[in-house]
Design a protein around this motif. Structure first.
Motif, mmCIF file in Angstrom:
data_model
loop_
_atom_site.group_PDB
_atom_site.id
_atom_site.type_symbol
_atom_site.label_atom_id
_atom_site.label_comp_id
_atom_site.label_asym_id
_atom_site.label_seq_id
_atom_site.Cartn_x
_atom_site.Cartn_y
_atom_site.Cartn_z
ATOM 1 N N PRO A 55 36.019 56.734 45.036
ATOM 2 C CA PRO A 55 37.222 56.537 46.032
ATOM 3 C C PRO A 55 37.711 54.992 45.952
ATOM 4 C CG PRO A 55 34.888 56.375 46.762
ATOM 5 C CD PRO A 55 34.796 57.166 45.363
ATOM 6 N N ASP A 56 37.085 54.203 45.100
ATOM 7 C CA ASP A 56 37.561 53.019 45.064
ATOM 8 C C ASP A 56 38.414 52.647 43.621
ATOM 9 O OD1 ASP A 56 36.314 51.866 47.114
ATOM 10 O OD2 ASP A 56 34.282 51.674 46.211
ATOM 11 N N TYR A 57 38.416 53.705 42.782
ATOM 12 C CA TYR A 57 39.269 53.631 41.474
ATOM 13 C C TYR A 57 38.919 52.346 40.863
ATOM 14 C CZ TYR A 57 41.630 57.263 44.152
ATOM 15 O OH TYR A 57 42.068 58.404 44.878
ATOM 16 N N THR A 58 37.721 52.123 40.824
ATOM 17 C CA THR A 58 37.286 50.954 39.892
ATOM 18 C C THR A 58 37.885 50.739 38.523
ATOM 19 O OG1 THR A 58 35.218 51.116 41.398
ATOM 20 C CG2 THR A 58 35.279 49.487 39.426
ATOM 21 N N GLY A 73 40.801 43.053 42.330
ATOM 22 C CA GLY A 73 41.187 43.300 43.549
ATOM 23 C C GLY A 73 42.476 43.046 43.817
ATOM 24 N N CYS A 74 43.454 42.543 42.891
ATOM 25 C CA CYS A 74 44.887 42.435 43.421
ATOM 26 C C CYS A 74 45.476 43.610 42.899
ATOM 27 C CB CYS A 74 45.217 41.286 42.390
ATOM 28 S SG CYS A 74 44.692 39.563 42.838
ATOM 29 N N VAL A 75 44.973 44.771 42.562
ATOM 30 C CA VAL A 75 45.459 45.877 42.244
ATOM 31 C C VAL A 75 45.379 47.110 43.340
ATOM 32 C CG1 VAL A 75 45.985 47.718 40.308
ATOM 33 C CG2 VAL A 75 45.229 45.361 39.809
ATOM 34 N N VAL A 76 46.668 47.635 43.584
ATOM 35 C CA VAL A 76 46.570 48.636 44.626
ATOM 36 C C VAL A 76 47.359 49.756 44.135
ATOM 37 C CG1 VAL A 76 47.049 49.197 47.275
ATOM 38 C CG2 VAL A 76 46.749 46.559 46.380
ATOM 39 N N PRO A 77 46.453 50.968 43.842
ATOM 40 C CA PRO A 77 47.106 52.163 43.421
ATOM 41 C C PRO A 77 47.618 52.951 44.428
ATOM 42 C CG PRO A 77 44.820 52.374 43.150
ATOM 43 C CD PRO A 77 45.197 50.771 43.660
ATOM 44 N N VAL A 218 46.572 40.320 50.808
ATOM 45 C CA VAL A 218 47.755 41.167 50.737
ATOM 46 C C VAL A 218 47.201 42.540 50.383
ATOM 47 C CG1 VAL A 218 49.999 42.091 49.987
ATOM 48 C CG2 VAL A 218 49.666 39.644 50.659
ATOM 49 N N ALA A 219 46.540 42.552 49.170
ATOM 50 C CA ALA A 219 45.803 43.580 48.516
ATOM 51 C C ALA A 219 45.045 44.171 49.596
ATOM 52 C CB ALA A 219 45.224 43.353 47.181
ATOM 53 N N ALA A 220 44.329 43.428 50.077
ATOM 54 C CA ALA A 220 43.148 44.054 51.157
ATOM 55 C C ALA A 220 43.701 44.728 52.241
ATOM 56 C CB ALA A 220 42.344 42.873 51.444
ATOM 57 N N ALA A 221 45.046 43.969 52.666
ATOM 58 C CA ALA A 221 45.823 44.782 53.765
ATOM 59 C C ALA A 221 46.275 45.915 53.597
ATOM 60 C CB ALA A 221 46.610 43.933 54.260
ATOM 61 N N LEU A 222 46.739 46.301 52.201
ATOM 62 C CA LEU A 222 47.247 47.460 51.692
ATOM 63 C C LEU A 222 46.118 48.663 51.507
ATOM 64 C CD1 LEU A 222 49.963 46.211 49.229
ATOM 65 C CD2 LEU A 222 50.198 47.059 51.593
ATOM 66 N N HIS A 223 44.948 47.949 50.961
ATOM 67 C CA HIS A 223 43.934 48.933 50.941
ATOM 68 C C HIS A 223 43.418 49.441 52.258
ATOM 69 C CE1 HIS A 223 43.150 48.688 46.598
ATOM 70 N NE2 HIS A 223 43.052 47.456 46.506
ATOM 71 N N ASN A 224 43.543 48.681 52.878
ATOM 72 C CA ASN A 224 43.025 49.012 54.452
ATOM 73 C C ASN A 224 43.809 50.357 55.188
ATOM 74 O OD1 ASN A 224 41.259 48.601 57.026
ATOM 75 N ND2 ASN A 224 43.436 47.517 57.848
ATOM 76 N N LEU A 225 45.070 50.311 54.810
ATOM 77 C CA LEU A 225 45.980 51.207 55.203
ATOM 78 C C LEU A 225 45.664 52.708 54.362
ATOM 79 C CD1 LEU A 225 48.883 49.170 56.407
ATOM 80 C CD2 LEU A 225 47.174 50.359 57.922
ATOM 81 N N ALA A 226 44.988 52.784 53.332
ATOM 82 C CA ALA A 226 45.036 53.931 52.459
ATOM 83 C C ALA A 226 44.092 54.835 53.103
ATOM 84 C CB ALA A 226 44.772 53.358 51.010
ATOM 85 N N PRO A 227 44.400 56.022 52.849
ATOM 86 C CA PRO A 227 43.255 57.067 53.472
ATOM 87 C C PRO A 227 42.335 57.092 52.319
ATOM 88 C CG PRO A 227 45.287 58.085 52.614
ATOM 89 C CD PRO A 227 45.769 56.742 52.603
#
Length: 336
Positions: A55-58, A73-77, A218-227
């Motif tokens: 789920p974290d696509y580590t 942590g700067c990468v948002v797939p 910014v990455a954290a904000a985008l991750h937060n909005l991902a299902p």
């Protein structure tokens, strides 16, 4: 029945197939005609589709982070840059907030701003840095721009970045077509997020691979909005292998650029053409909708640019040389 929170707005028109299958030659999609990249296609096909992915696509984020020289942590797939654009707007825009776009924006960004109640203003490249003022929340730049192919020079891009930093605005740099021009781009920063859509250059748009590079906040904000499980296993596997799949681009992109230049040169004998080295170009044909319909009758599909505010222009994406010749002949039959 409760009322929906967001205003109703029609979905955006895009190139590619519609509800009905299209078996002709599709010049409406900006993708590498020499694709798909076999290494990445194999990654999709051999992914573990029987189980939920991490789920974290580590592994994916670590692979892309090493490649780009940033923390994982700067990468948002994501599944498509469209999804990232909608997330960015949800994360940073309130109703009434001002948004700038350098030239007409990608339609999904305009739609996301509309759904959020934002106010979008289109500015010209030479006016972009001066237009960024306090109160502007987001600035969108297609680099290069779709559909015109225009792009900022390095000093112009640097000036725009500084203006966004002074105004506390987030600059969204959409790099969907940057690989075709080998455009240099800055690293992610507090006021800069980079959107990558490698499916175009690798000829795998159907897999919808995309990712953002952004500051940790910014990455954290985008991750937060991902299902949960935001990417299917195949798309995640493709992105994880992306750093190892660049030989395909070195082999094919020079041919794409050369074929596009040849097509533009041939079309310029008959039409006004705007082309800046990208795999696509715009062609002034007068009644774009009528010409597009006439081409469709001949099993050739192009992109009517009315939704970009250019109802006299069509966008043509390069294909293979013999296929490009068929398009030129058909356009001459219809228009000349």
């Amino acid at each position: 029945m409760p009322e929906p929170v967001h205003a109703f707005t029609w979905k955006v028109l895009h190139g590619g197939p519609g509800r009905q299958p299209f078996a002709g030659l599709d010049f409406s999609v900006n993708a590498n005609p020499y694709g798909p990249n076999p290494l990445l296609l194999s990654a999709v096909q051999h992914a573990d589709h029987a189980h939920y992915p991490d789920p974290d696509y580590t592994a994916l984020k670590e692979s892309l982070g090493r490649w780009h020289g940033v923390q994982s942590g700067c990468v948002v797939p994501a599944v498509g840059a469209s999804e990232l654009l909608h997330r960015l707007v949800r994360a940073y825009l309130y109703p009434g907030d001002r948004v700038l776009s350098v030239l007409a924006p990608f339609g999904e960004f305009r739609r996301a701003v509309t759904l959020a109640g934002g106010e979008l203003e289109v500015v010209q490249p030479g006016q972009a840095a001066e237009a960024v003022r306090l109160g502007v929340k987001l600035v969108y730049l297609g680099h290069p721009h779709n559909p015109t192919g225009r792009h900022l020079q390095p000093d112009e891009l640097e000036a725009l970045g500084r203006a966004c930093e002074r105004a506390d605005a987030l600059l969204i740099l959409d790099l969907a077509y940057a690989p075709f021009l080998s455009l240099p781009c800055p690293p992610p920063a507090d006021h800069l997020v980079l959107l990558h859509s490698p499916g175009k250059a690798h000829g795998l748009v159907g897999a919808r691979p995309a990712y953002a590079l952004a500051s940790p906040a910014v990455a954290a904000a985008l991750h937060n909005l991902a299902p949960a499980w935001a990417l299917p296993a195949g798309t995640a596997a493709l992105l994880e292998r992306l750093p190892d799949a660049q030989e395909f681009l070195r082999e094919t992109l020079p041919k794409v650029v050369r074929n596009a230049a040849d097509l533009a040169g041939e079309l310029e004998r008959w039409f006004e053409v705007e082309h800046h080295g990208t795999p696509y170009m715009t062609v002034r044909v007068g009644d774009a909708a009528g010409v597009a319909a006439g081409l469709l009758e001949r099993s050739l599909k192009v992109r009517d640019c009315a939704s970009y505010g250019q109802p006299e222009w069509i966008r043509v994406s390069v294909r293979l040389p013999d296929e490009n010749a068929r398009l030129v002949e058909a356009l001459k039959e219809i228009h000349v």
